[in-house]
Design an enzyme around this catalytic site. Structure first.
Site, PDB file in Angstrom:
ATOM      1  N   THR A  24      10.112  -7.553 -12.414  1.00 47.74           N
ATOM      2  CA  THR A  24       9.550  -8.887 -12.605  1.00 47.74           C
ATOM      3  C   THR A  24       8.443  -9.163 -11.602  1.00 47.74           C
ATOM      4  O   THR A  24       8.615  -8.896 -10.402  1.00 47.74           O
ATOM      5  CB  THR A  24      10.656  -9.946 -12.446  1.00 47.74           C
ATOM      6  OG1 THR A  24      11.725  -9.606 -13.342  1.00 47.74           O
ATOM      7  CG2 THR A  24      10.157 -11.340 -12.752  1.00 47.74           C
ATOM      8  N   GLN A  49      -6.799  -1.106   4.762  1.00 45.46           N
ATOM      9  CA  GLN A  49      -7.605  -1.684   5.840  1.00 45.46           C
ATOM     10  C   GLN A  49      -9.027  -1.954   5.370  1.00 45.46           C
ATOM     11  O   GLN A  49      -9.900  -2.270   6.180  1.00 45.46           O
ATOM     12  CB  GLN A  49      -7.637  -0.715   7.037  1.00 45.46           C
ATOM     13  CG  GLN A  49      -6.291  -0.394   7.630  1.00 45.46           C
ATOM     14  CD  GLN A  49      -5.756  -1.494   8.530  1.00 45.46           C
ATOM     15  OE1 GLN A  49      -6.478  -2.421   8.900  1.00 45.46           O
ATOM     16  NE2 GLN A  49      -4.493  -1.412   8.879  1.00 45.46           N
ATOM     17  N   ASN A  58      -6.749   2.896  10.084  1.00 42.65           N
ATOM     18  CA  ASN A  58      -5.952   1.843  10.702  1.00 42.65           C
ATOM     19  C   ASN A  58      -5.861   1.965  12.218  1.00 42.65           C
ATOM     20  O   ASN A  58      -5.664   0.980  12.906  1.00 42.65           O
ATOM     21  CB  ASN A  58      -4.549   1.798  10.080  1.00 42.65           C
ATOM     22  CG  ASN A  58      -3.907   3.160   9.982  1.00 42.65           C
ATOM     23  OD1 ASN A  58      -4.533   4.122   9.506  1.00 42.65           O
ATOM     24  ND2 ASN A  58      -2.674   3.273  10.420  1.00 42.65           N
ATOM     25  N   ALA A 103       0.814  -1.224   0.000  1.00 40.66           N
ATOM     26  CA  ALA A 103       0.000   0.000   0.000  1.00 40.66           C
ATOM     27  C   ALA A 103       0.848   1.274   0.000  1.00 40.66           C
ATOM     28  O   ALA A 103       0.445   2.290  -0.564  1.00 40.66           O
ATOM     29  CB  ALA A 103      -0.952  -0.007   1.188  1.00 40.66           C
ATOM     30  N   THR A 104       2.019   1.238   0.614  1.00 36.85           N
ATOM     31  CA  THR A 104       2.876   2.433   0.602  1.00 36.85           C
ATOM     32  C   THR A 104       3.222   2.790  -0.842  1.00 36.85           C
ATOM     33  O   THR A 104       3.081   3.940  -1.271  1.00 36.85           O
ATOM     34  CB  THR A 104       4.166   2.183   1.410  1.00 36.85           C
ATOM     35  OG1 THR A 104       3.796   1.900   2.769  1.00 36.85           O
ATOM     36  CG2 THR A 104       5.084   3.397   1.383  1.00 36.85           C
ATOM     37  N   GLY A 164      -1.474  -7.121   0.705  1.00 40.60           N
ATOM     38  CA  GLY A 164      -1.789  -8.475   1.144  1.00 40.60           C
ATOM     39  C   GLY A 164      -1.746  -8.721   2.644  1.00 40.60           C
ATOM     40  O   GLY A 164      -2.589  -9.433   3.183  1.00 40.60           O
ATOM     41  N   HIS A 165      -0.777  -8.106   3.333  1.00 37.93           N
ATOM     42  CA  HIS A 165      -0.543  -8.526   4.717  1.00 37.93           C
ATOM     43  C   HIS A 165      -1.546  -7.986   5.726  1.00 37.93           C
ATOM     44  O   HIS A 165      -1.459  -8.303   6.910  1.00 37.93           O
ATOM     45  CB  HIS A 165       0.898  -8.218   5.143  1.00 37.93           C
ATOM     46  CG  HIS A 165       1.198  -6.788   5.433  1.00 37.93           C
ATOM     47  ND1 HIS A 165       1.287  -6.305   6.719  1.00 37.93           N
ATOM     48  CD2 HIS A 165       1.448  -5.728   4.632  1.00 37.93           C
ATOM     49  CE1 HIS A 165       1.597  -5.010   6.690  1.00 37.93           C
ATOM     50  NE2 HIS A 165       1.694  -4.644   5.427  1.00 37.93           N
ATOM     51  N   CYS A 218       7.430   6.210  19.156  1.00 31.60           N
ATOM     52  CA  CYS A 218       8.123   6.984  20.178  1.00 31.60           C
ATOM     53  C   CYS A 218       9.023   8.034  19.545  1.00 31.60           C
ATOM     54  O   CYS A 218      10.168   7.789  19.199  1.00 31.60           O
ATOM     55  CB  CYS A 218       8.930   6.093  21.118  1.00 31.60           C
ATOM     56  SG  CYS A 218       9.543   7.012  22.546  1.00 31.60           S
TER      57      CYS A 218
HETATM   58  C1  LIG Z   1      -0.538  -0.872   6.484  1.00 30.26           C
HETATM   59  C2  LIG Z   1      -1.076   0.325   5.833  1.00 30.26           C
HETATM   60  C3  LIG Z   1      -0.386   0.967   4.813  1.00 30.26           C
HETATM   61  C4  LIG Z   1       0.979   0.517   4.353  1.00 30.26           C
HETATM   62  O1  LIG Z   1       0.916  -0.715   3.707  1.00 30.26           O
HETATM   63  P1  LIG Z   1       2.260  -1.515   3.344  1.00 30.26           P
HETATM   64  O2  LIG Z   1       1.789  -2.556   2.396  1.00 30.26           O
HETATM   65  O3  LIG Z   1       2.740  -2.062   4.626  1.00 30.26           O
HETATM   66  O4  LIG Z   1       3.184  -0.559   2.706  1.00 30.26           O
HETATM   67  C5  LIG Z   1      -0.966   2.062   4.237  1.00 30.26           C
HETATM   68  N1  LIG Z   1      -2.164   2.518   4.637  1.00 30.26           N
HETATM   69  C6  LIG Z   1      -2.863   1.931   5.629  1.00 30.26           C
HETATM   70  C7  LIG Z   1      -4.187   2.468   6.027  1.00 30.26           C
HETATM   71  C8  LIG Z   1      -2.334   0.817   6.262  1.00 30.26           C
HETATM   72  O5  LIG Z   1      -3.017   0.250   7.250  1.00 30.26           O
END
Ligand SMILES: *Cc1c(COP(=O)(O)O)cnc(C)c1O
Length: 418
Positions: free
Chosen positions: A270, A210, A182, A102-103, A231-232, A356
């Site tokens: 790739t 999210q 999030n 997502a980043t 995905g994660h 922090c």
């Molecule tokens: C986790 C998250 C991201 C970043 O996703 P990554 O795949 O870890 O780069 C961006 N936006 C939200 C709202 C997230 O929860």
């Protein structure tokens, strides 16, 4: 869904993945703290894992080497994943670009559109509670001459549509609003924001990191031009994500990287079939398990909240109580700094949402800085510093919640008496 089911599923993995099963059975769940941090990341669903393994070992071809079966077979894996990702947001596969998460998707979408189209409109709008990668992309673009507007949100954490109506104009190129927050779990009304963007001829991007599996998303109905996912956050692997780009915007974005021109020139490099097979499966499960997941996390969350509130006083819910993803519980616990609770109650993995930072305002530097999301909700600093996020997931068990409540109650009472 519970741990027993997780284990049963792992045991039922196909014989192809003996190696993976051995790996899974060596994970010692009991030795680790109870995981109530499912919005930071999620464990891989064993059904996802099962699908990935052959592409890490036996099927190793380069999907772009289509002169032989090694490659063509892997391209089919990527195609299948593209279909599954597209299905899960109700679009067609040709509108999906794969990238690392997502980043990267947020950077690609926001910078890609702004850099390509800033001569037509030079203003972009977002909100104070967005993820850092959205906000930082905005600051980067400001340095490049874009006009940025970062709007405040309601004390509930929800977007104020009237403020957006005031801010949006025929100079607005893009509005970006996340699907589900999030930290506080609020679900934004994407459909109304999308309609407003359409009315003003602005593009609409949503960070749905999210959102997948947590809110119903249909990119056509909601008039979404770009959507980021990863995905994660929904039981898939880390390091893989997707960006949906509407037909209208195809071919218009300026890519972040130069290279071989894969993914329609938006994202060279790739493709990774083993990650993609996992992402695709996770998307499929996000849809097929949607109702069951929702019911499960809702029941855990409400039980947790009710029980904790009965046992200890001074618990306050942060964020809107109704328009929310029920697997999220962000609460302020009066008289207990979250950093203290986290270091005392080591049996529970939770999050303060506050990195922090070296905040000069605080004498006691170990308290950290209050979360910028909670600050945007105008939650008083002391309460913001006493807030923790618990997030429940597909594999959280009732027994874990029960045990966590016991540990937390003990810690809270101890810390309040110090
Ligand atoms: C986790 C998250 C991201 C970043 O996703 P990554 O795949 O870890 O780069 C961006 N936006 C939200 C709202 C997230 O929860």
């Amino acid at each position: 869904m519970n741990l027993l089911r997780y284990r049963t599923l792992i045991k039922s993995c196909s014989s192809l993945v003996k190696m993976s099963r051995r790996f899974c059975s060596t994970i010692d769940y009991e030795a680790k703290p109870i995981f109530l941090d499912n919005q930071a990341t999620t464990p891989i669903d064993p059904r996802v894992f099962d699908e990935m393994v052959p592409h890490m070992t036996r099927d190793f071809g380069n999907p772009h080497s289509t002169a032989h079966i090694y490659g063509t077979k892997q391209m089919k894996v990527c195609d299948k994943a593209r279909e599954r990702v597209a299905d899960c947001i109700s679009t067609c596969p040709s509108n999906i670009i794969f990238l690392s998460g997502a980043t990267e998707a947020n950077n690609t979408a926001i910078k890609g559109v702004s850099r390509a189209l800033k001569s037509s409109r030079n203003e972009i709008i977002t909100f104070e509670t967005e993820h850092k990668c959205v906000l930082e992309s905005f600051y980067d673009l400001e340095k490049e001459g874009m006009k940025i507007k970062i709007l405040p949100v309601e004390p509930t954490g929800l977007i104020n549509l009237d403020l957006l109506k005031e801010a949006i104009s025929d100079k607005t190129l893009l509005v970006t609003a996340m699907a589900v927050n999030n930290e506080i779990g609020v679900i934004h009304s994407l459909k109304e924001i999308g309609a407003l963007c359409k009315e003003h001829g602005a593009y609409f991007h949503t960070d749905a990191a999210q959102g997948i599996g947590k809110a119903r998303i249909n990119v056509t109905d909601m008039n979404i031009d770009m959507l980021s996912l990863t995905g994660h956050k929904f039981y898939g692997p880390k390091g893989i994500g997707a960006l949906y780009i509407s037909q209208e915007l195809q071919g218009k974005l300026k890519p972040l990287m130069s290279g071989g021109g894969q993914e329609k020139g938006i994202r060279s490099g790739t493709l990774t079939p083993f990650l993609l097979s996992g992402l695709g499966k996770a998307c499929q499960l996000a849809t097929s398990e949607f109702d069951r997941d929702k019911e499960w996390v809702s029941s855990l969350q409400s039980y947790f909240f009710k029980t904790l509130s009965d046992k200890v006083e001074g618990i306050h819910l942060n964020g809107d109580p109704d328009h929310r993803y029920q697997g999220n519980l962000n609460i302020a616990i009066e008289g207990v700094y979250s950093s203290r609770l986290i270091s005392d109650c080591t049996q529970v993995a939770m999050s303060s949402g506050a990195a922090c930072l070296n905040d000069d305002l605080l004498d006691e530097c170990d308290l950290g800085a209050p979360s910028y999301v909670l600050s945007a909700l105008q939650i008083p600093k002391t309460l913001a510093l006493s807030s923790v996020r618990f997030s429940f997931g597909r594999f959280t068990t009732k027994e874990e919640v029960e045990a966590a409540l016991g540990y937390l109650q003990k810690s809270i009472i101890k810390l309040r008496n110090q």
